[in-house]
Design an enzyme around this catalytic site. Structure first.
Site, PDB file in Angstrom:
ATOM      1  N   GLU A  40       0.792  -1.041  -0.007  1.00 32.33           N
ATOM      2  CA  GLU A  40      -0.058   0.134   0.009  1.00 32.33           C
ATOM      3  C   GLU A  40       0.975   1.229   0.015  1.00 32.33           C
ATOM      4  O   GLU A  40       1.642   1.136   0.689  1.00 32.33           O
ATOM      5  CB  GLU A  40      -0.984   0.087   1.260  1.00 32.33           C
ATOM      6  N   LYS A 111     -10.142   0.939  -1.516  1.00 33.41           N
ATOM      7  CA  LYS A 111      -9.843   0.503  -0.249  1.00 33.41           C
ATOM      8  C   LYS A 111     -11.322   1.066   0.514  1.00 33.41           C
ATOM      9  O   LYS A 111     -11.866   1.904   0.428  1.00 33.41           O
ATOM     10  CB  LYS A 111      -8.845   1.204   0.529  1.00 33.41           C
ATOM     11  N   CYS A 147      -4.556  -3.245   3.401  1.00 34.13           N
ATOM     12  CA  CYS A 147      -4.306  -2.925   4.938  1.00 34.13           C
ATOM     13  C   CYS A 147      -5.530  -3.421   5.802  1.00 34.13           C
ATOM     14  O   CYS A 147      -5.590  -4.663   5.978  1.00 34.13           O
ATOM     15  CB  CYS A 147      -3.796  -1.692   5.018  1.00 34.13           C
TER      16      CYS A 147
END
Length: 276
Positions: A40, A111, A147
């Protein structure tokens, strides 16, 4: 199929980050990897001016990333930032290049789960994504996650039900007590939840690499790893700049899902009546 996780620290210099990506991609390709996975925020790290750095998928940084991937005849997965609502950005994972058959790959994931935890508030600067994303890669299907997503099992089972064999998790995992143990535990659990391979690639630890970290922003702890569909760790990194490899075996996927059909056995998908 052989894959590589490419653990590194990004810097505020986007061009320098591309140079790191190119060098590690070339090395991974020489070692036979057809998919090379970066963290990321490979584009630029958290704590820098994300809005200023943000660009669209046809912008210069993503275009250069594609050229790197095509130059090595692989697909590269890396985190970048795109313009979001107002002054916010979108935290995006892009997959670009060629699959093992030489077919073109271009996909992206925004995300969904923003890191509003441990005293950090990603939603102050980032617009959340809304769509789960997988893409075809030769005979396999690959899912994408970023993440904090790794703490939400439903994202991974949803991707597995959509055909994912491998799910990539790119991260800038924040440091702190117990965080390294949580990182690996969560990744192995998501492999078991979904009976997929998990390739979890985080930023390296700045204390090891010497890359200056931005105080108060998640940077990285290293410990990237690849887990099999049975939850076993197939390979892992230390805390510095490093490449690690594993082979994705479709037969192991089939055997694991035959012995442990958790996706078929689940009775709690969709709307479920809860008694209170």
């Amino acid at each position: 199929m052989r894959i590589a996780i490419a653990q590194m620290n990004s810097t505020p210099d986007a061009a320098e980050n591309l140079r790191q990506v190119e060098a590690m991609t070339k090395e991974a390709a020489r070692e036979g990897a057809s998919l090379v996975i970066f963290p990321e925020a490979t584009h630029v790290p958290f704590g820098t001016d994300l809005r200023r750095a943000a660009e669209e998928l046809d912008g210069p940084w993503a275009t250069a990333l594609t050229e790197i991937a095509l130059g090595s005849s692989v697909t590269v997965v890396a985190g970048m930032f795109r313009p979001g609502h107002g002054t916010k950005v979108v935290n995006t994972l892009i997959a670009t290049g060629l699959d093992p058959n030489g077919d073109r790959v271009f996909a992206h994931y925004d995300k969904i789960h923003l890191y509003d935890a441990f005293g950090h508030r990603e939603s102050s600067d980032v617009t959340a994504g809304e769509e789960v994303r997988t893409f075809g890669f030769g005979t396999l299907r690959v899912g994408l996650a970023v993440c904090y997503d790794i703490r939400f099992p439903a994202l991974f089972t949803t991707q597995a039900r959509a055909g994912a064999d491998l799910i990539v998790v790119s991260a800038s995992w924040g440091s702190g007590p117990g965080k390294a143990e949580q990182w690996k535990l969560l990744g192995r659990a998501r492999a078991l939840d979904s009976t997929t391979y998990i390739a979890a690639c985080g930023q390296a630890d700045p204390e090891t690499t010497g890359v200056p970290a931005v105080a108060g922003s998640p940077t990285g702890i290293g410990h990237s790893f690849i887990a099999g569909p049975d939850g076993s760790v197939l390979n892992e990194c230390g805390t510095g700049t490093e490449l690690a490899y594993a082979t994705i075996d479709p037969d192991l996927l089939s055997r694991t899902r035959s012995k442990l059909p958790v996706l078929d056995n689940s009775r709690l998908e969709g709307e479920t009546r809860v008694s209170v």
